[in-house]
Design a protein around this motif. Structure first.
Motif, PDB file in Angstrom:
ATOM      1  N   SER A   1       2.166   6.725  -6.806  1.00  0.00           N
ATOM      2  CA  SER A   1       1.064   7.597  -7.224  1.00  0.00           C
ATOM      3  C   SER A   1       1.263   9.041  -6.808  1.00  0.00           C
ATOM      4  N   ASP A   2       2.335   9.313  -6.077  1.00  0.00           N
ATOM      5  CA  ASP A   2       2.582  10.641  -5.507  1.00  0.00           C
ATOM      6  C   ASP A   2       1.379  11.077  -4.665  1.00  0.00           C
ATOM      7  N   ALA A   3       0.890  10.139  -3.861  1.00  0.00           N
ATOM      8  CA  ALA A   3      -0.311  10.383  -3.058  1.00  0.00           C
ATOM      9  C   ALA A   3      -0.058  10.204  -1.565  1.00  0.00           C
ATOM     10  N   LEU A   4       1.183  10.192  -1.155  1.00  0.00           N
ATOM     11  CA  LEU A   4       1.518  10.002   0.253  1.00  0.00           C
ATOM     12  C   LEU A   4       1.384  11.339   0.964  1.00  0.00           C
ATOM     13  N   THR A   5       0.127  11.724   1.200  1.00  0.00           N
ATOM     14  CA  THR A   5      -0.218  12.999   1.807  1.00  0.00           C
ATOM     15  C   THR A   5      -1.279  12.766   2.882  1.00  0.00           C
ATOM     16  N   THR A   6      -1.434  13.724   3.760  1.00  0.00           N
ATOM     17  CA  THR A   6      -2.507  13.657   4.751  1.00  0.00           C
ATOM     18  C   THR A   6      -3.537  14.718   4.406  1.00  0.00           C
ATOM     19  N   PRO A   7      -4.779  14.313   4.094  1.00  0.00           N
ATOM     20  CA  PRO A   7      -5.249  12.945   3.880  1.00  0.00           C
ATOM     21  C   PRO A   7      -4.742  12.408   2.546  1.00  0.00           C
ATOM     22  N   VAL A   8      -4.721  11.092   2.432  1.00  0.00           N
ATOM     23  CA  VAL A   8      -4.278  10.448   1.200  1.00  0.00           C
ATOM     24  C   VAL A   8      -5.178  10.883   0.046  1.00  0.00           C
ATOM     25  N   ASP A   9      -4.552  11.222  -1.058  1.00  0.00           N
ATOM     26  CA  ASP A   9      -5.281  11.654  -2.250  1.00  0.00           C
ATOM     27  C   ASP A   9      -5.649  10.415  -3.078  1.00  0.00           C
ATOM     28  N   LEU A  10      -6.834   9.875  -2.808  1.00  0.00           N
ATOM     29  CA  LEU A  10      -7.278   8.664  -3.509  1.00  0.00           C
ATOM     30  C   LEU A  10      -7.450   8.891  -5.000  1.00  0.00           C
ATOM     31  N   ASP A  11      -7.797  10.110  -5.402  1.00  0.00           N
ATOM     32  CA  ASP A  11      -7.953  10.391  -6.829  1.00  0.00           C
ATOM     33  C   ASP A  11      -6.646  10.140  -7.577  1.00  0.00           C
ATOM     34  N   ARG A  12      -5.524  10.494  -6.982  1.00  0.00           N
ATOM     35  CA  ARG A  12      -4.221  10.241  -7.616  1.00  0.00           C
ATOM     36  C   ARG A  12      -3.958   8.750  -7.761  1.00  0.00           C
ATOM     37  N   VAL A  13      -4.301   7.987  -6.733  1.00  0.00           N
ATOM     38  CA  VAL A  13      -4.098   6.539  -6.784  1.00  0.00           C
ATOM     39  C   VAL A  13      -4.961   5.938  -7.886  1.00  0.00           C
ATOM     40  N   VAL A  14      -6.213   6.347  -7.936  1.00  0.00           N
ATOM     41  CA  VAL A  14      -7.155   5.847  -8.949  1.00  0.00           C
ATOM     42  C   VAL A  14      -6.638   6.174 -10.351  1.00  0.00           C
ATOM     43  N   ARG A  15      -6.191   7.408 -10.553  1.00  0.00           N
ATOM     44  CA  ARG A  15      -5.661   7.801 -11.874  1.00  0.00           C
ATOM     45  C   ARG A  15      -4.404   7.009 -12.219  1.00  0.00           C
ATOM     46  N   HIS A  16      -3.527   6.827 -11.238  1.00  0.00           N
ATOM     47  CA  HIS A  16      -2.286   6.076 -11.458  1.00  0.00           C
ATOM     48  C   HIS A  16      -2.589   4.651 -11.931  1.00  0.00           C
ATOM     49  N   LEU A  17      -3.605   4.047 -11.358  1.00  0.00           N
ATOM     50  CA  LEU A  17      -3.981   2.669 -11.714  1.00  0.00           C
ATOM     51  C   LEU A  17      -4.889   2.602 -12.947  1.00  0.00           C
ATOM     52  N   LYS A  18      -5.263   3.784 -13.466  1.00  0.00           N
ATOM     53  CA  LYS A  18      -6.168   3.870 -14.621  1.00  0.00           C
ATOM     54  C   LYS A  18      -7.513   3.190 -14.333  1.00  0.00           C
ATOM     55  N   LEU A  19      -7.989   3.416 -13.106  1.00  0.00           N
ATOM     56  CA  LEU A  19      -9.306   2.937 -12.696  1.00  0.00           C
ATOM     57  C   LEU A  19     -10.289   4.096 -12.803  1.00  0.00           C
ATOM     58  N   SER A  20     -11.563   3.765 -12.786  1.00  0.00           N
ATOM     59  CA  SER A  20     -12.578   4.808 -12.672  1.00  0.00           C
ATOM     60  C   SER A  20     -13.436   4.499 -11.453  1.00  0.00           C
ATOM     61  N   VAL A  21     -13.976   5.549 -10.874  1.00  0.00           N
ATOM     62  CA  VAL A  21     -14.838   5.407  -9.705  1.00  0.00           C
ATOM     63  C   VAL A  21     -16.172   6.065 -10.020  1.00  0.00           C
ATOM     64  N   ASN A  22     -17.228   5.321  -9.782  1.00  0.00           N
ATOM     65  CA  ASN A  22     -18.586   5.849  -9.939  1.00  0.00           C
ATOM     66  C   ASN A  22     -19.296   5.739  -8.605  1.00  0.00           C
ATOM     67  N   GLU A  23     -19.982   6.800  -8.225  1.00  0.00           N
ATOM     68  CA  GLU A  23     -20.796   6.770  -7.013  1.00  0.00           C
ATOM     69  C   GLU A  23     -22.247   6.655  -7.434  1.00  0.00           C
TER      70      GLU A  23
ATOM     71  N   ALA B   1       0.837  -1.204   0.000  1.00  0.00           N
ATOM     72  CA  ALA B   1       0.000   0.000   0.000  1.00  0.00           C
ATOM     73  C   ALA B   1       0.869   1.250   0.000  1.00  0.00           C
ATOM     74  N   THR B   2       1.896   1.280   0.830  1.00  0.00           N
ATOM     75  CA  THR B   2       2.785   2.438   0.899  1.00  0.00           C
ATOM     76  C   THR B   2       3.536   2.613  -0.415  1.00  0.00           C
ATOM     77  N   LYS B   3       3.967   1.524  -1.020  1.00  0.00           N
ATOM     78  CA  LYS B   3       4.654   1.595  -2.313  1.00  0.00           C
ATOM     79  C   LYS B   3       3.728   2.212  -3.366  1.00  0.00           C
ATOM     80  N   LEU B   4       2.475   1.804  -3.383  1.00  0.00           N
ATOM     81  CA  LEU B   4       1.512   2.366  -4.327  1.00  0.00           C
ATOM     82  C   LEU B   4       1.325   3.862  -4.085  1.00  0.00           C
ATOM     83  N   LEU B   5       1.259   4.265  -2.823  1.00  0.00           N
ATOM     84  CA  LEU B   5       1.120   5.693  -2.506  1.00  0.00           C
ATOM     85  C   LEU B   5       2.315   6.497  -3.029  1.00  0.00           C
ATOM     86  N   ARG B   6       3.498   5.944  -2.878  1.00  0.00           N
ATOM     87  CA  ARG B   6       4.699   6.631  -3.372  1.00  0.00           C
ATOM     88  C   ARG B   6       4.674   6.705  -4.903  1.00  0.00           C
TER      89      ARG B   6
END
Length: 178
Positions: free
Chosen positions: A19-41, A12-17
């Motif tokens: 994705s350049d998302a190792l921030t407080t709070p974690v920027d999930l949008d960066r992780v999602v973009r890095h993985l080329k996923l989409s999120v629908n609510e 998980a920490t490796k993925l955050l690094r």
């Protein structure tokens, strides 16, 4: 922390690094973009938190749930994507209920996958390195007090219960009196 969960935390920490998302709070949008996923609510029946459609690379999260719950669900589905999509290559969809009940129809494998996805979500949203850093900057926080755990949870945009569980698993607190 058990070796398996330590390895999951490291992933998980490796993925955050990455994705350049190792921030407080974690920027999930960066992780999602890095993985080329989409999120629908979308509104789902209350018992469902969300699901991951593997081939479509899509996470659907229950829009009726509170924001902290939705963040955990997204992180949980990312956990399935990172940890389980190859192991369970025949699985098209990972469906997650609000409360996972182990019953006569669930296998030990299913239970293990849910525990691992939860551990990944906790490591993704509340990485030990960021908790250490935050607690170092805020030495007056008393992790034996519910109000201070809530303050920490709010900073990481997770529920108090998720934060309390994470702090216990990492050994920051031994017990709670609330």
């Amino acid at each position: 922390m058990a070796k398996l969960f330590q390895t999951i935390d490291e992933k998980a920490t490796k993925l955050l690094r990455q994705s350049d998302a190792l921030t407080t709070p974690v920027d999930l949008d960066r992780v999602v973009r890095h993985l080329k996923l989409s999120v629908n609510e979308n509104p789902l029946e209350n018992e469902y938190s969300g699901f991951l459609a593997v081939k479509e690379k899509t996470i659907v999260v229950n829009s009726n749930h509170p924001p902290a719950r939705r963040r955990f669900t997204i992180a949980h589905e990312i956990g399935h994507y990172q940890l389980h999509r190859r192991e369970k290559a025949d699985t098209q969809v990972f469906i997650d209920r609000t409360v996972y009940f182990r019953n006569e129809n669930s296998s030990g494998v299913e239970y293990r996958l849910e525990l691992e996805a939860n551990a990944f979500a906790a490591g993704l949203l509340m990485p030990e390195v960021l908790l250490d850093e935050y607690l170092g900057k805020h030495p007056r926080l008393d992790l034996e007090k519910s109000i201070d755990i809530k303050t920490l949870a709010d900073e990481f945009e997770v529920s108090r219960q998720a934060m309390e569980y994470r702090l216990k698993n990492l050994g920051f607190i031994l017990h709670t009196s609330f």
